[in-house]
Design an enzyme around this catalytic site. Structure first.
Site, mmCIF file in Angstrom:
data_model
loop_
_atom_site.group_PDB
_atom_site.id
_atom_site.type_symbol
_atom_site.label_atom_id
_atom_site.label_comp_id
_atom_site.label_asym_id
_atom_site.label_seq_id
_atom_site.Cartn_x
_atom_site.Cartn_y
_atom_site.Cartn_z
ATOM 1 N N TYR A 24 29.234 30.486 49.057
ATOM 2 C CA TYR A 24 28.751 30.341 47.671
ATOM 3 C C TYR A 24 29.820 29.713 46.781
ATOM 4 O O TYR A 24 29.536 29.292 45.680
ATOM 5 C CB TYR A 24 28.286 31.690 47.117
ATOM 6 C CG TYR A 24 29.356 32.739 47.056
ATOM 7 C CD1 TYR A 24 29.577 33.592 48.138
ATOM 8 C CD2 TYR A 24 30.194 32.840 45.958
ATOM 9 C CE1 TYR A 24 30.594 34.525 48.097
ATOM 10 C CE2 TYR A 24 31.204 33.766 45.903
ATOM 11 C CZ TYR A 24 31.406 34.612 46.987
ATOM 12 O OH TYR A 24 32.420 35.526 46.946
ATOM 13 N N THR A 101 38.531 36.610 51.572
ATOM 14 C CA THR A 101 39.835 37.301 51.572
ATOM 15 C C THR A 101 39.582 38.772 51.239
ATOM 16 O O THR A 101 39.857 39.239 50.133
ATOM 17 C CB THR A 101 40.763 36.689 50.495
ATOM 18 O OG1 THR A 101 40.046 36.675 49.240
ATOM 19 C CG2 THR A 101 41.189 35.289 50.861
ATOM 20 N N THR A 136 40.380 33.958 46.200
ATOM 21 C CA THR A 136 41.212 34.878 45.416
ATOM 22 C C THR A 136 42.222 35.547 46.348
ATOM 23 O O THR A 136 41.832 36.067 47.394
ATOM 24 C CB THR A 136 40.328 35.952 44.752
ATOM 25 O OG1 THR A 136 39.313 35.279 43.988
ATOM 26 C CG2 THR A 136 41.137 36.849 43.834
ATOM 27 N N LYS A 222 43.807 35.268 38.124
ATOM 28 C CA LYS A 222 42.488 35.632 38.665
ATOM 29 C C LYS A 222 42.429 37.126 38.969
ATOM 30 O O LYS A 222 41.469 37.827 38.628
ATOM 31 C CB LYS A 222 42.190 34.832 39.928
ATOM 32 C CG LYS A 222 40.889 35.252 40.642
ATOM 33 C CD LYS A 222 39.645 35.014 39.803
ATOM 34 C CE LYS A 222 38.405 35.638 40.424
ATOM 35 N NZ LYS A 222 37.903 34.968 41.610
ATOM 36 N N ARG A 229 38.790 43.789 33.802
ATOM 37 C CA ARG A 229 37.374 44.129 33.592
ATOM 38 C C ARG A 229 37.061 45.481 34.252
ATOM 39 O O ARG A 229 36.339 46.301 33.699
ATOM 40 C CB ARG A 229 36.491 43.025 34.178
ATOM 41 C CG ARG A 229 35.008 43.176 33.882
ATOM 42 C CD ARG A 229 34.272 41.902 34.194
ATOM 43 N NE ARG A 229 32.850 41.971 34.007
ATOM 44 C CZ ARG A 229 32.218 41.826 32.827
ATOM 45 N NH1 ARG A 229 32.929 41.646 31.719
ATOM 46 N NH2 ARG A 229 30.902 41.874 32.752
ATOM 47 N N GLY A 273 29.701 46.982 41.383
ATOM 48 C CA GLY A 273 29.537 46.325 42.691
ATOM 49 C C GLY A 273 29.962 44.875 42.616
ATOM 50 O O GLY A 273 30.680 44.471 41.701
ATOM 51 N N CYS A 276 33.778 40.666 43.692
ATOM 52 C CA CYS A 276 35.155 40.471 43.214
ATOM 53 C C CYS A 276 35.741 41.647 42.438
ATOM 54 O O CYS A 276 36.886 42.038 42.676
ATOM 55 C CB CYS A 276 35.270 39.199 42.404
ATOM 56 S SG CYS A 276 33.914 38.892 41.341
ATOM 57 N N ARG A 345 25.852 42.781 47.454
ATOM 58 C CA ARG A 345 27.198 43.054 47.970
ATOM 59 C C ARG A 345 27.874 44.200 47.215
ATOM 60 O O ARG A 345 27.938 44.193 45.999
ATOM 61 C CB ARG A 345 28.076 41.791 47.879
ATOM 62 C CG ARG A 345 27.813 40.795 48.991
ATOM 63 C CD ARG A 345 28.541 39.505 48.769
ATOM 64 N NE ARG A 345 28.021 38.809 47.606
ATOM 65 C CZ ARG A 345 28.459 37.602 47.250
ATOM 66 N NH1 ARG A 345 29.427 37.026 47.927
ATOM 67 N NH2 ARG A 345 27.937 36.979 46.200
ATOM 68 N N ARG A 417 21.433 53.128 33.173
ATOM 69 C CA ARG A 417 21.811 51.811 32.614
ATOM 70 C C ARG A 417 21.238 51.603 31.206
ATOM 71 O O ARG A 417 21.141 50.465 30.749
ATOM 72 C CB ARG A 417 21.317 50.683 33.544
ATOM 73 C CG ARG A 417 22.000 50.643 34.895
ATOM 74 C CD ARG A 417 23.416 50.083 34.865
ATOM 75 N NE ARG A 417 23.979 50.023 36.222
ATOM 76 C CZ ARG A 417 25.209 49.640 36.513
ATOM 77 N NH1 ARG A 417 26.016 49.282 35.543
ATOM 78 N NH2 ARG A 417 25.670 49.634 37.753
HETATM 79 N N1 SAJ Z 1 29.288 46.472 35.109
HETATM 80 C C1 SAJ Z 1 29.259 47.674 34.405
HETATM 81 N N2 SAJ Z 1 29.516 47.657 33.061
HETATM 82 C C2 SAJ Z 1 29.798 46.488 32.406
HETATM 83 C C3 SAJ Z 1 29.840 45.280 33.141
HETATM 84 C C4 SAJ Z 1 29.575 45.297 34.483
HETATM 85 O O1 SAJ Z 1 28.996 48.742 34.963
HETATM 86 O O2 SAJ Z 1 29.991 46.522 31.185
HETATM 87 C C5 SAJ Z 1 29.034 46.496 36.551
HETATM 88 C C6 SAJ Z 1 27.832 45.660 36.948
HETATM 89 O O3 SAJ Z 1 26.662 46.450 36.942
HETATM 90 C C7 SAJ Z 1 28.203 45.218 38.365
HETATM 91 C C8 SAJ Z 1 29.711 45.124 38.319
HETATM 92 O O4 SAJ Z 1 30.136 45.891 37.199
HETATM 93 O O5 SAJ Z 1 27.821 46.191 39.307
HETATM 94 C C9 SAJ Z 1 30.243 43.704 38.183
HETATM 95 O O6 SAJ Z 1 29.549 43.113 37.112
HETATM 96 P P1 SAJ Z 1 30.132 41.744 36.396
HETATM 97 O O7 SAJ Z 1 29.330 41.564 35.155
HETATM 98 O O8 SAJ Z 1 31.586 41.829 36.292
HETATM 99 O O9 SAJ Z 1 29.677 40.579 37.386
HETATM 100 P P2 SAJ Z 1 30.473 39.983 38.635
HETATM 101 O O10 SAJ Z 1 30.856 41.011 39.617
HETATM 102 O O11 SAJ Z 1 29.648 38.863 39.140
HETATM 103 O O12 SAJ Z 1 31.807 39.444 37.964
HETATM 104 C C10 SAJ Z 1 32.003 38.076 37.780
HETATM 105 C C11 SAJ Z 1 33.486 37.853 37.736
HETATM 106 N N3 SAJ Z 1 33.712 36.440 37.846
HETATM 107 C C12 SAJ Z 1 34.567 36.009 38.803
HETATM 108 O O13 SAJ Z 1 35.220 36.749 39.519
HETATM 109 C C13 SAJ Z 1 34.685 34.545 38.933
HETATM 110 C C14 SAJ Z 1 34.087 38.377 36.447
HETATM 111 O O14 SAJ Z 1 35.423 37.897 36.324
HETATM 112 C C15 SAJ Z 1 33.313 37.919 35.243
HETATM 113 O O15 SAJ Z 1 33.878 38.547 34.088
HETATM 114 C C16 SAJ Z 1 31.865 38.330 35.387
HETATM 115 O O16 SAJ Z 1 31.364 37.672 36.564
HETATM 116 C C17 SAJ Z 1 31.079 37.886 34.162
HETATM 117 O O17 SAJ Z 1 31.620 38.125 33.056
HETATM 118 O O18 SAJ Z 1 29.992 37.387 34.326
#
Ligand code: SAJ
Length: 446
Positions: A24, A101, A136, A222, A229, A273, A276, A345, A417
């Site tokens: 991806y 990784t 990463t 990164k 977060r 989840g 990353c 994932r 949620r």
């Molecule tokens: N989540 C929470 N509370 C929040 C935000 C997220 O519980 O306030 C949970 C989500 O339900 C999920 C997990 O965290 O299970 C991750 O959610 P995410 O919004 O961080 O989405 P990801 O995992 O796709 O994170 C990616 C990351 N991008 C890369 O690594 C390139 C992250 O750095 C970005 O900040 C995020 O996308 C984004 O902001 O969209």
């Protein structure tokens, strides 16, 4: 080939680009450089995936706007040709690597896939080529494992016979092409002038900021942005659990806290989840065990404990209603790791399901984005003793819950949620909201 010559070849698009790892991350990158006019060679060890792409088919699941057409377009005009044979990379001037990784059960990074790719590449690496790692990786990996493996397999020397870069990916399932085109990127070079050449290279596909820096800074950015977060989410989760005990409503609390300048409290939920956020904090601290980091590992413990917490809310509520878990039917809403996504994932829902199944409950799983679970919602809810909302899919946020529940009696809804906007209007069910005090929550589950 000198760096200046490489730069010229990039400017004139004569440079041959290779992308190792057509997942991806790699596949969209390969397609975008091919679309920009570079002869691009995609390499993957999965011969089936290679054949599929060469036939113009996109092997990536899920809804990825524009990717199907782009794969078809660049394979049809042969700007992108894929292979499983490293020999074909002899002609490559710029090679990006996007292989997995992972971290192991001890949260230590595993670079077997990366080392294997670097060893195979080193055997055919062209003199003067630029190798860019997009995966990463933990800080200091470029200057140790990556440099050492490539020098050993190629017999060449960094910054004399080849150059290294690190441009960590910032993709998101569901918006792969959009993120590559629009997100800013950190450009780490083995020399400042290498970073400058990389800026010219990525400007062919990236409209966002391209920030040149050194290799270590790129590794730190990164892993830090995702650890940050994870800690933010853990803070929200811990405050949610405090509210459940002392009283209060974390969702209202969050709104009011964020009115204070410089605050940006994220959302509590059923867990964290994805590919990353659960992994990158461990990459960040893996090289700093000598200072025994505490905050970042603790945040991981808080977040990975949320599925168990939601299970506790659920089982407590069932027992408070005099229902035994082993004969209870629980409707689990949401199995993807992220709202409006089909990506499972490291999904927190999988952990929740594990707890409930171990306790003997009868489960009905629903998820509109996952074929196996995309069944009729009202049928899934009918007669369930408890309904547990784990993912904020739009279907659940937009549902008319009163209608959905109107012919039920004393059902339990656990909303992890904050999907149900007006729980007080739900007449025939007891609504337990994550992070909101409820005097009906009593004993702890053993
Ligand atoms: N989540 C929470 N509370 C929040 C935000 C997220 O519980 O306030 C949970 C989500 O339900 C999920 C997990 O965290 O299970 C991750 O959610 P995410 O919004 O961080 O989405 P990801 O995992 O796709 O994170 C990616 C990351 N991008 C890369 O690594 C390139 C992250 O750095 C970005 O900040 C995020 O996308 C984004 O902001 O969209």
């Amino acid at each position: 080939m000198t760096l200046a010559t490489l730069h010229d070849k990039i400017q004139t698009k004569e440079a041959v680009v290779a992308v190792i790892g057509l997942g991806y991350v790699g596949l969209p990158v390969a397609c975008m450089f091919a679309q920009a006019g570079f002869k691009t060679i995609g390499l993957d060890i999965d011969a089936e995936r290679v054949a599929q792409i060469n036939q113009g088919k996109n092997p990536i699941e899920g809804i990825e706007p524009g990717l199907d057409d782009l794969v078809a377009q660049v394979t049809e005009n042969h700007n992108l040709q894929c292979t499983s044979h490293y020999d074909e990379l002899k002609q490559a001037d710029v090679i990006t690597i996007s292989v997995q990784t992972p971290v192991d059960d001890d949260h230590l990074p595993r670079y077997e896939h990366m080392k294997s790719a670097l060893t195979a590449l080193g055997n055919v690496l062209k003199q003067g080529a630029l190798v860019i790692i997009e995966s990463t990786i933990s800080p200091r990996t470029m200057q140790t494992i990556i440099q050492e493996t490539l020098e050993a397999s190629s017999g060449m020397r960094l910054n004399e016979d080849f150059y290294l870069g690190h441009c960590p990916e910032r993709v998101m399932p569901g918006r792969l092409l959009y993120n590559i085109e629009n997100m800013s990127r950190v450009i780490g070079g083995s020399l400042p002038e290498v970073a400058d050449v990389m800026v010219s290279f990525y400007r062919n596909i990236v409209k966002g900021d391209l920030d040149p820096t050194d290799l270590l800074t790129a590794e730190l950015v990164k892993t830090t942005e995702n650890a940050y977060r994870d800690v933010q989410i853990a803070f929200a989760n811990e405050v949610a659990k405090i509210c459940e005990v002392v009283g209060g409503d974390v969702w209202k609390l969050r709104e009011l806290v964020n009115k204070s300048p410089g605050r940006n409290m994220l959302y509590p939920g059923a867990g964290v989840g994805g590919h990353c956020i659960p992994k990158d904090p461990w990459l960040l601290i893996s090289g700093a065990q000598s200072i025994s980091p505490t905050l970042i590992p603790s945040a991981r413990v808080v977040n990975s404990g949320m599925p168990a917490h939601v299970w506790q809310l659920t089982s407590n509520s069932l027992e408070n209603q005099g229902k035994t878990i082993a004969t209870a039917t629980i409707a689990v809403l949401g199995y993807a790791y992220l709202e409006n996504s089909d990506d499972t994932r490291n999904s927190p829902s999988a952990d929740f399901v594990q707890y409930a199944q171990t306790a003997g409950a009868n489960l009905r799983i629903h998820d509109p984005f996952i074929e196996a679970y995309a069944t009729d919602l009202s049928t899934v809810l009918q007669g369930a003793d408890a309904i547990v909302i784990l993912v904020a899919h739009n279907q659940y946020k937009e549902a008319d819950w009163n209608t959905l529940l109107n012919n039920t009696s004393n059902q339990i809804i656990v909303d992890a949620r904050h999907v149900i906007p007006t729980p007080e209007q739900i007449e025939h069910a007891q609504v337990i909201i994550l992070g909101k005090y409820s005097n009906k929550r009593t004993k702890k589950v053993k």
